[in-house]
Design an enzyme around this catalytic site. Structure first.
Site, mmCIF file in Angstrom:
data_model
loop_
_atom_site.group_PDB
_atom_site.id
_atom_site.type_symbol
_atom_site.label_atom_id
_atom_site.label_comp_id
_atom_site.label_asym_id
_atom_site.label_seq_id
_atom_site.Cartn_x
_atom_site.Cartn_y
_atom_site.Cartn_z
ATOM 1 N N ASN A 131 -46.913 -5.952 -15.637
ATOM 2 C CA ASN A 131 -46.957 -5.577 -14.138
ATOM 3 C C ASN A 131 -45.674 -5.881 -13.810
ATOM 4 O OD1 ASN A 131 -47.632 -5.332 -11.708
ATOM 5 N ND2 ASN A 131 -49.281 -6.789 -11.464
ATOM 6 N N ARG A 168 -49.275 -1.870 -15.818
ATOM 7 C CA ARG A 168 -50.008 -1.431 -14.600
ATOM 8 C C ARG A 168 -48.970 -0.261 -13.646
ATOM 9 N NH1 ARG A 168 -51.451 -5.423 -9.608
ATOM 10 N NH2 ARG A 168 -52.221 -3.980 -8.422
ATOM 11 N N HIS A 193 -55.401 -0.931 -5.574
ATOM 12 C CA HIS A 193 -56.301 -1.718 -6.161
ATOM 13 C C HIS A 193 -57.217 -1.445 -7.308
ATOM 14 C CE1 HIS A 193 -54.662 -4.421 -2.563
ATOM 15 N NE2 HIS A 193 -53.947 -4.802 -3.623
ATOM 16 N N ARG A 229 -47.554 -6.855 5.561
ATOM 17 C CA ARG A 229 -47.735 -5.512 5.935
ATOM 18 C C ARG A 229 -48.699 -5.286 7.038
ATOM 19 N NH1 ARG A 229 -49.523 -3.514 0.028
ATOM 20 N NH2 ARG A 229 -48.682 -5.397 -0.939
ATOM 21 N N GLU A 251 -57.167 -8.099 -13.165
ATOM 22 C CA GLU A 251 -56.504 -6.755 -13.484
ATOM 23 C C GLU A 251 -55.779 -6.765 -14.920
ATOM 24 O OE1 GLU A 251 -55.082 -7.960 -9.778
ATOM 25 O OE2 GLU A 251 -55.141 -5.949 -8.904
#
Ligand code: ADP
Length: 402
Positions: free
Chosen positions: A11, A97, A185, A245, A383
């Protein structure tokens, strides 16, 4: 003795490279974690850390700032360290990923030259993430040409949403060019959905709202195992306020900042991605745990705003499906903060959501209150494991085809 096959999951982000190594045991379909770790601080002071399956530290290395290491060197360092640490296993494939699979990629794909070109073409859609996700594929392709690689997309799980959930109210030609809602996601939602339905197969056809609350946060409406709507849209800026964010804001704010404050692209990007969210509101930190432990009123405000927006978005996504039959919390905040789960649930009491204070305080899977109309669960996401499973399945299909 023949070595066992291991899968490396990468990732790669803007300043970090996270890795995990899994082994498929011959007598079971389950995957076993062998190693995990990361290189953090890429571009400043790079630091390598690795842990074994028992989470104990196996290695650490900090490079001198002067070493000015490039990503290629760091990736090859990680790969060599892994290879020298694995005694009984060989890395046979790498799963990556990848944040963006565009309009067409709706499943994991073997990495080929054609695919790489297609993925490079999607960089304008995710300029802050996609180039970093793709760099290791190119480096490994050059240095280890025989290593199989698979790309797994964060957008793929949302690809088959109904058009109303994917379309902005913009002129058609922009929608046709790909200015639409993609959602992110997806690997987390896919893992959490599968895990939940393994334990509660009775929910398979039901309406489930999953809250992925971490440093980056979003919510997804899932029905029949399929994404129906999600809070993140064209970019990872949309929806909930996050660590740094903004989440959704009136687009008129951007026009105002450009016109009245003469903000340019770089300044706006910095404001929206790195100086807003929990950090911007609190003026203290992007870290939810730190904010919850703080006595500062602005920290409490940031936490309250976060919970307000999560509850509002849950209700909106429930409405996208015509109601909801289960609520799930996952990721760093969702899995670890009883207080946040409780504050969000209180705001949803009018929808019949109630949680058990005792189960919520512990590490329970089912935290529903006895009189809750909607069951509430905590499902830790994984994940990396999802990517490793996809990698095995894509390569299995390829071998089947050969
Ligand atoms: P990322 O999106 O980077 O994968 P994570 O899913 O690891 O992020 O979530 C990180 C967030 O989880 C941070 O804001 C952190 O403070 C929060 N978190 C982790 N543990 C706790 C806790 N015990 N209480 C509150 N927040 C927590």
């Amino acid at each position: 003795m023949a070595k066992k096959s291991a899968i490396l999951v990468l990732n790669a982000g803007s300043s970090s490279l996270k890795f995990s190594v899994f082994r498929q045991s011959s007598d079971s379909v389950e995957l076993e974690t062998l190693l995990s770790g990361q290189v953090s601080g890429i571009g400043s002071t790079a630091k390598f850390e690795a842990k074994g399956a028992d989470r104990r530290s196996l290695a650490e290395h900090v490079w001198d700032d002067k070493d000015s290491l490039c990503r290629d060197t760091l990736l090859l360092y990680v790969l060599r360290w892994i290879q020298s640490s694995l005694i009984d296993d060989d890395i046979v494939a790498v799963g990556h990923r990848v944040v963006h699979g565009g309009q067409s990629l709706d499943r994991p794909m073997p990495v080929t030259q054609d695919l790489l070109e297609e993925l490079y073409g999607l960089i304008p859609l995710a300029p802050l993430h996609q180039p970093h996700n793709l760099a290791p594929m190119r480096i490994l392709g050059k240095s280890y040409p025989d290593l199989e690689q698979v790309a797994c997309f964060d957008t793929a799980f949302h690809r088959n949403q109904p058009w109303v959930a994917r379309t902005f109210a913009l002129p058609q030609e922009l929608t046709n060019e790909g200015v639409c809602s993609y959602g992110f996601h997806g690997l987390s939602y896919e893992y959490v959905t599968k895990h939940l339905l393994d334990i509660r197969p009775d929910l398979a056809d039901k309406h489930i709202v999953i809250c992925h609350l971490g440093n980056g946060s979003s919510i997804c409406a899932v029905k029949g195992g399929r994404s129906m709507d999600t809070s993140m849209g064209f970019s990872a800026l949309d929806g909930l306020p996050m660590g740094t964010r903004t989440g959704s804001i009136d687009p008129g704010v951007i026009l105002y900042l450009m016109r009245e404050k003469q903000m340019g692209l770089d300044e706006l990007e910095d404001l929206l991605y790195r100086r807003s969210g929990l950090l911007g509101v609190s003026g203290l930190s992007n870290d939810m745990k730190i904010l919850q432990e703080s006595d500062e009123p602005q920290a409490a405000q940031a936490v309250e705003l976060f919970c307000f927006r999560v509850a509002k978005e849950i209700a909106a996504l429930a409405s996208s499906m015509g109601g909801f039959d289960a609520l799930v919390f996952t990721a760093g905040i969702g899995e670890n903060s009883p207080q946040i789960r409780s504050m969000i649930s209180e705001r949803l009491a009018w929808l019949g959501v109630k949680i058990s204070a005792e189960a919520n305080a512990g590490k329970a899977f089912d935290i529903s209150g006895v009189d809750s109309k909607v069951p509430v669960f905590v499902v830790p996401t994984n994940e990396e494991l999802m990517i490793a499973k996809h990698t095995i399945s894509v390569l299995g299909q390829r071998m089947g085809e050969a």
